[in-house]
Write an enzyme that holds these catalytic residues in place. Structure first.
Site, PDB file in Angstrom:
ATOM      1  N   SER A   1       6.952   0.836  15.633  1.00 33.25           N
ATOM      2  CA  SER A   1       5.453   1.024  14.814  1.00 33.25           C
ATOM      3  C   SER A   1       4.700   1.213  15.866  1.00 33.25           C
ATOM      4  CB  SER A   1       5.577  -0.266  14.028  1.00 33.25           C
ATOM      5  OG  SER A   1       3.722  -0.099  13.293  1.00 33.25           O
TER       6      SER A   1
ATOM      7  N   HIS B   1       3.915  -3.717   2.522  1.00 33.70           N
ATOM      8  CA  HIS B   1       3.823  -2.902   1.913  1.00 33.70           C
ATOM      9  C   HIS B   1       4.568  -2.811   0.506  1.00 33.70           C
ATOM     10  CE1 HIS B   1       2.164  -1.545   5.491  1.00 33.70           C
ATOM     11  NE2 HIS B   1       1.085  -2.571   5.053  1.00 33.70           N
TER      12      HIS B   1
ATOM     13  N   CYS C   1       5.312  -0.110 -23.626  1.00 28.82           N
ATOM     14  CA  CYS C   1       4.017  -0.387 -24.034  1.00 28.82           C
ATOM     15  C   CYS C   1       3.343   0.895 -23.807  1.00 28.82           C
ATOM     16  CB  CYS C   1       3.092  -1.377 -23.472  1.00 28.82           C
ATOM     17  SG  CYS C   1       2.737  -1.293 -21.541  1.00 28.82           S
TER      18      CYS C   1
ATOM     19  N   LEU D   1       8.819   3.896  20.968  1.00 28.34           N
ATOM     20  CA  LEU D   1       9.205   5.620  21.894  1.00 28.34           C
ATOM     21  C   LEU D   1       7.209   6.080  22.662  1.00 28.34           C
ATOM     22  CD1 LEU D   1      11.423   8.035  20.186  1.00 28.34           C
ATOM     23  CD2 LEU D   1      11.417   7.006  22.105  1.00 28.34           C
TER      24      LEU D   1
ATOM     25  N   CYS E   1       4.746  -1.051 -14.267  1.00 31.31           N
ATOM     26  CA  CYS E   1       3.462  -0.650 -15.472  1.00 31.31           C
ATOM     27  C   CYS E   1       2.462  -1.913 -15.519  1.00 31.31           C
ATOM     28  CB  CYS E   1       3.594  -1.282 -17.261  1.00 31.31           C
ATOM     29  SG  CYS E   1       2.822  -0.671 -18.179  1.00 31.31           S
TER      30      CYS E   1
ATOM     31  N   GLN F   1       6.884  -3.151   7.753  1.00 29.21           N
ATOM     32  CA  GLN F   1       6.245  -1.891   7.097  1.00 29.21           C
ATOM     33  C   GLN F   1       6.796  -0.975   5.964  1.00 29.21           C
ATOM     34  OE1 GLN F   1       4.142  -1.201  11.158  1.00 29.21           O
ATOM     35  NE2 GLN F   1       2.652  -2.100   9.952  1.00 29.21           N
ATOM     36  N   ASN F   2       8.146  -0.660   6.254  1.00 25.21           N
ATOM     37  CA  ASN F   2       8.454   0.153   5.224  1.00 25.21           C
ATOM     38  C   ASN F   2       9.193  -0.734   4.200  1.00 25.21           C
ATOM     39  OD1 ASN F   2       8.727   1.085   7.857  1.00 25.21           O
ATOM     40  ND2 ASN F   2      10.825   0.707   8.295  1.00 25.21           N
TER      41      ASN F   2
HETATM   42 ZN   LIG Z   1       4.223  -1.343 -20.306  1.00 19.81          ZN
END
Ligand SMILES: [Zn+2]
Length: 297
Positions: free
Chosen positions: A235, A135, A197, A261, A143, A117-118
């Site tokens: 986690s 993730h 762009c 933990l 972009c 998940q990191n």
């Molecule tokens: Zn672009």
């Protein structure tokens, strides 16, 4: 002028109970192909603070959502200002003993897949292969208009050059390169645009309110099918994108163990829970497995 960076508390280094290590070693030896699922708790020893406390509650204000990022220039300015301050902590972070121990388990053929998940890239830097980053990666930016990709590191000098006043402001780093920015100058923050762009740049991470790409979930699900058991490391599983693999494991008859933990959302379905620091536990596990191999060889 900037204040000095705050000290970052790391997990206590208390050794795990021998009985817990016995049970963990037994779990790993009985299930030779592990599906490993890691979260923020494995990277706190690398100086990247976690999001949640031991009870799974937010330690600070929740991170930005996709809707906020896309919907508002002021949210984007706030995001990039915090990201600029928090980036050095993430960009310079080094893998810790837990990342290295998992890479050793991988090299020993015990890891079928490592799903994290990191977004910090520390598993790959420690040497783990076939890492699925649920993730995404904080090390990349893309972009939204033309799809061009850039490294986050290459964006940092542009952010700093355009925003020298913010660069000097105090901030506390957080898990996604975000930061607590105690500075009210973000309304004027100047965000670089896509060089190709002129479009809007977004970090290549899955924001809250954004779905994990379907092909990534499918790859992780297939890896779960090929595994004998699940090992959760660091986690709380409060986010469904990680928790679902534990739910699926239960449905598919695969046991789940966790090294964490604090409490996890999956505690009721765990076959084994080791409530101890990730690095100390995994390092002890790797040493025990090596000793066991040597004595049986
Ligand atoms: Zn672009």
């Amino acid at each position: 002028m900037s204040d000095p960076a705050p000290l970052i508390a790391v997990n206590p280094t208390a050794a795990p109970e021998p009985a817990a290590l016995d049970a963990l070693q037994d779990f790993v030896e009985r299930h030779p192909r592990l599906f490993v699922l890691t979260g923020a708790g494995i990277s706190t020893d690398s100086g990247i603070p976690g999001y949640r406390d031991d009870n799974g509650a937010w330690k600070r204000s929740p991170p930005i959502t996709l809707q906020e990022f896309l919907g508002s220039e002021s949210w984007r300015r706030r995001y990039w200002a915090r990201s600029m301050i928090g980036w050095p902590t993430v960009g310079l972070a080094q893998p810790n003993g837990a990342h290295r121990a998992l890479a050793q388990l991988d090299a020993a053929g015990r890891v079928g897949a490592l799903v994290t998940q990191n977004v910090d890239g520390l598993h790959q830097r420690a040497g783990s292969r076939d890492v699925i980053e649920l993730h995404g990666s904080i090390g990349l930016v893309h972009c939204l208009d033309c799809g061009a990709q850039y490294t986050r590191a290459s964006l940092q000098p542009q952010l700093v050059a355009r925003n020298p006043a913010v660069a000097g402001a105090f901030a506390e780093p957080a898990a996604d390169g975000d930061a607590h920015l105690e500075f009210d100058g973000t309304n004027a923050f100047d965000i670089p645009a896509c060089e190709a762009c002129g479009g809007m740049l977004k970090p290549s991470v899955v924001f809250f309110g954004e779905n994990v790409p379907r092909e990534r979930v499918a790859a992780a699900s297939a890896a779960l099918d090929a595994a004998d058991a699940v090992l959760v490391v660091g986690s709380s599983l409060m986010v469904y994108s990680g928790y679902r693999f534990c739910a699926w494991a239960q449905q598919r008859g695969k046991p789940v163990a966790a090294i964490n933990l604090g409490k996890t959302r999956a505690d009721p379905l765990l076959a084994l829970k080791v409530a101890a620091p990730c690095a100390a536990t995994l390092e002890a596990l790797v040493a025990r497995l090596a000793a066991s191999n040597a004595s049986s060889a």
